[in-house]
Enzyme design. Structure first.
Site, PDB file in Angstrom:
ATOM      1  N   LYS A 155       0.820  -1.224   0.000  1.00  0.00           N
ATOM      2  CA  LYS A 155       0.000   0.000   0.000  1.00  0.00           C
ATOM      3  C   LYS A 155       0.847   1.265   0.000  1.00  0.00           C
ATOM      4  O   LYS A 155       2.028   1.240   0.342  1.00  0.00           O
ATOM      5  CB  LYS A 155      -0.998  -0.052   1.155  1.00  0.00           C
ATOM      6  CG  LYS A 155      -2.138  -1.023   0.816  1.00  0.00           C
ATOM      7  CD  LYS A 155      -3.257  -1.047   1.809  1.00  0.00           C
ATOM      8  CE  LYS A 155      -4.345  -2.006   1.292  1.00  0.00           C
ATOM      9  NZ  LYS A 155      -5.339  -2.336   2.306  1.00  0.00           N
ATOM     10  N   ARG A 166      -3.428 -10.360   4.744  1.00  0.00           N
ATOM     11  CA  ARG A 166      -3.847 -10.296   3.332  1.00  0.00           C
ATOM     12  C   ARG A 166      -2.707  -9.711   2.503  1.00  0.00           C
ATOM     13  O   ARG A 166      -2.375  -8.536   2.649  1.00  0.00           O
ATOM     14  CB  ARG A 166      -5.100  -9.429   3.224  1.00  0.00           C
ATOM     15  CG  ARG A 166      -5.690  -9.369   1.824  1.00  0.00           C
ATOM     16  CD  ARG A 166      -6.917  -8.449   1.801  1.00  0.00           C
ATOM     17  NE  ARG A 166      -7.539  -8.448   0.495  1.00  0.00           N
ATOM     18  CZ  ARG A 166      -7.109  -7.723  -0.524  1.00  0.00           C
ATOM     19  NH1 ARG A 166      -6.078  -6.947  -0.407  1.00  0.00           N
ATOM     20  NH2 ARG A 166      -7.744  -7.790  -1.691  1.00  0.00           N
TER      21      ARG A 166
HETATM   22  N1  HH2 Z   1      -7.394  -3.996   0.815  1.00  0.00           N
HETATM   23  C1  HH2 Z   1      -7.721  -3.991  -0.496  1.00  0.00           C
HETATM   24  C2  HH2 Z   1      -8.837  -4.721  -0.941  1.00  0.00           C
HETATM   25  N2  HH2 Z   1      -9.562  -5.483  -0.092  1.00  0.00           N
HETATM   26  N3  HH2 Z   1      -9.962  -6.301   2.085  1.00  0.00           N
HETATM   27  C3  HH2 Z   1      -9.639  -6.340   3.383  1.00  0.00           C
HETATM   28  N4  HH2 Z   1     -10.346  -7.099   4.236  1.00  0.00           N
HETATM   29  N5  HH2 Z   1      -8.587  -5.614   3.889  1.00  0.00           N
HETATM   30  C4  HH2 Z   1      -7.807  -4.813   3.089  1.00  0.00           C
HETATM   31  O1  HH2 Z   1      -6.877  -4.153   3.601  1.00  0.00           O
HETATM   32  C5  HH2 Z   1      -8.129  -4.755   1.690  1.00  0.00           C
HETATM   33  C6  HH2 Z   1      -9.233  -5.526   1.220  1.00  0.00           C
HETATM   34  C7  HH2 Z   1      -6.904  -3.202  -1.473  1.00  0.00           C
HETATM   35  O2  HH2 Z   1      -5.890  -3.999  -2.045  1.00  0.00           O
HETATM   36  P1  HH2 Z   1      -5.991  -4.680  -3.485  1.00  0.00           P
HETATM   37  O3  HH2 Z   1      -7.063  -5.706  -3.518  1.00  0.00           O
HETATM   38  O4  HH2 Z   1      -4.663  -5.203  -3.876  1.00  0.00           O
HETATM   39  O5  HH2 Z   1      -6.264  -3.491  -4.467  1.00  0.00           O
HETATM   40  P2  HH2 Z   1      -7.552  -3.038  -5.279  1.00  0.00           P
HETATM   41  O6  HH2 Z   1      -8.612  -2.683  -4.286  1.00  0.00           O
HETATM   42  O7  HH2 Z   1      -7.043  -1.858  -6.068  1.00  0.00           O
HETATM   43  O8  HH2 Z   1      -7.985  -4.177  -6.157  1.00  0.00           O
END
Ligand code: HH2
Length: 281
Positions: free
Chosen positions: A213, A248
């Site tokens: 992040k 995660r």
């Molecule tokens: N962060 C993201 C998405 N989902 N779910 C939980 N429970 N906790 C988190 O910190 C979290 C999440 C963001 O990361 P990512 O899926 O890699 O990115 P994007 O939302 O751009 O797909």
């Protein structure tokens, strides 16, 4: 015994996720990636068809479903040991994903995004991750302010847990997540990680998502999300030490390895043994 922990591998079937958008939009590539993360030791695979990065535009349910459901179906069919999770705030998508084999609903809106979501989770008896988010992805990073971010996040998670229970979600099915990077400035993310034990004290398993992040980029100067593995490992190790249970991440193998070492050191009782059963030094 070493401290228990579970690694949740991220599988983004999206064109625009912040660190890997477009890489796994093709179902073949997404399935292969999921199987690779499972082989690296992911305990949970978290499939997402809608980016929640700051500024992201919402995706219609139909499109989100089209992206993730066939991928979940195929990964379930491959017989992986990992639990399958659907990262969505839409009941319709969650339902279809459950039909395909998902048993965890990871809802970044903590059951606020869709009035039917709580009922879907309760009726299917699946696990549910309730995450804190201030505002919505489109606008959440515009000057986020808190008096006491940890107290506010803890109160929110308690309120959403009470809501889930009232809607019939079983207590042992609920996980909570402070939502690192969701409507939080650098100082808020750091304070949440620093005082994570206060959230753990709430009694529910705590999920943390720091992986790649932007706050890690601010601290290290790493502009490319994929170059933020060192910061990802540091924050996950500290979170484990402070009592988090689920991690995660995008990079399963190195984080799992770091956590295995950290988990062994936080326990006083555990000592390594050789294959013959004798203690090593
Ligand atoms: N962060 C993201 C998405 N989902 N779910 C939980 N429970 N906790 C988190 O910190 C979290 C999440 C963001 O990361 P990512 O899926 O890699 O990115 P994007 O939302 O751009 O797909």
């Amino acid at each position: 015994m070493p401290r228990d922990f579970r690694v949740m591998g991220v599988v983004n079937v999206t064109p625009d996720s912040f660190s890997d958008g477009g890489r796994f939009l093709d179902p073949e590539a997404a399935v292969a990636h999921a199987l690779r993360l499972a082989a690296e030791g992911a305990d949970i695979l978290d499939f997402g068809g809608e980016s929640t990065r700051p500024g992201a535009e919402p995706v219609p349910a139909e499109e989100e479903r089209r992206r993730v459901v066939p991928v979940i179906e195929r990964v379930a069919g491959a017989g992986v040991a990992a639990q399958l999770s659907i990262d969505t705030s839409k009941a319709e998508v969650a339902e279809a994903a459950i039909g395909a084999g998902a048993t965890l609903v990871n809802d970044v809106t903590a059951l606020r995004g869709d009035p039917r979501m709580a009922a879907v989770v309760a009726e299917h008896g699946v696990d549910c991750c309730l995450m804190h988010m201030r505002g919505e992805p489109r606008t959440m990073q515009i000057e986020p302010r808190y008096d006491d971010v940890v107290a506010e996040v803890a109160a929110f998670l308690e309120e959403r847990t009470a809501f889930a229970l009232a809607q019939g979600v079983a207590e042992e099915r609920i996980l909570v997540d402070p939502g690192i990077g969701f409507g939080k400035a650098l100082e808020h993310n750091l304070e949440l990680l620093r005082r994570l034990d206060e959230l753990v004290a709430g009694g529910r398993p705590v999920v943390v998502g720091t992986s790649r992040k932007s706050f890690l980029g601010l601290l290290t100067g790493r502009a490319e999300p994929a170059d933020r593995l060192a910061g990802t490992i540091a924050t996950n190790v500290l979170a484990l030490e402070r009592g988090a249970s689920v991690f995660r991440v995008h990079d399963v193998a190195p984080v799992r390895e770091a956590l295995a070492v950290a988990a062994a050191t936080v326990s006083e009782r555990w000592t390594p043994t050789t294959s013959s059963g004798t203690t090593t030094s």
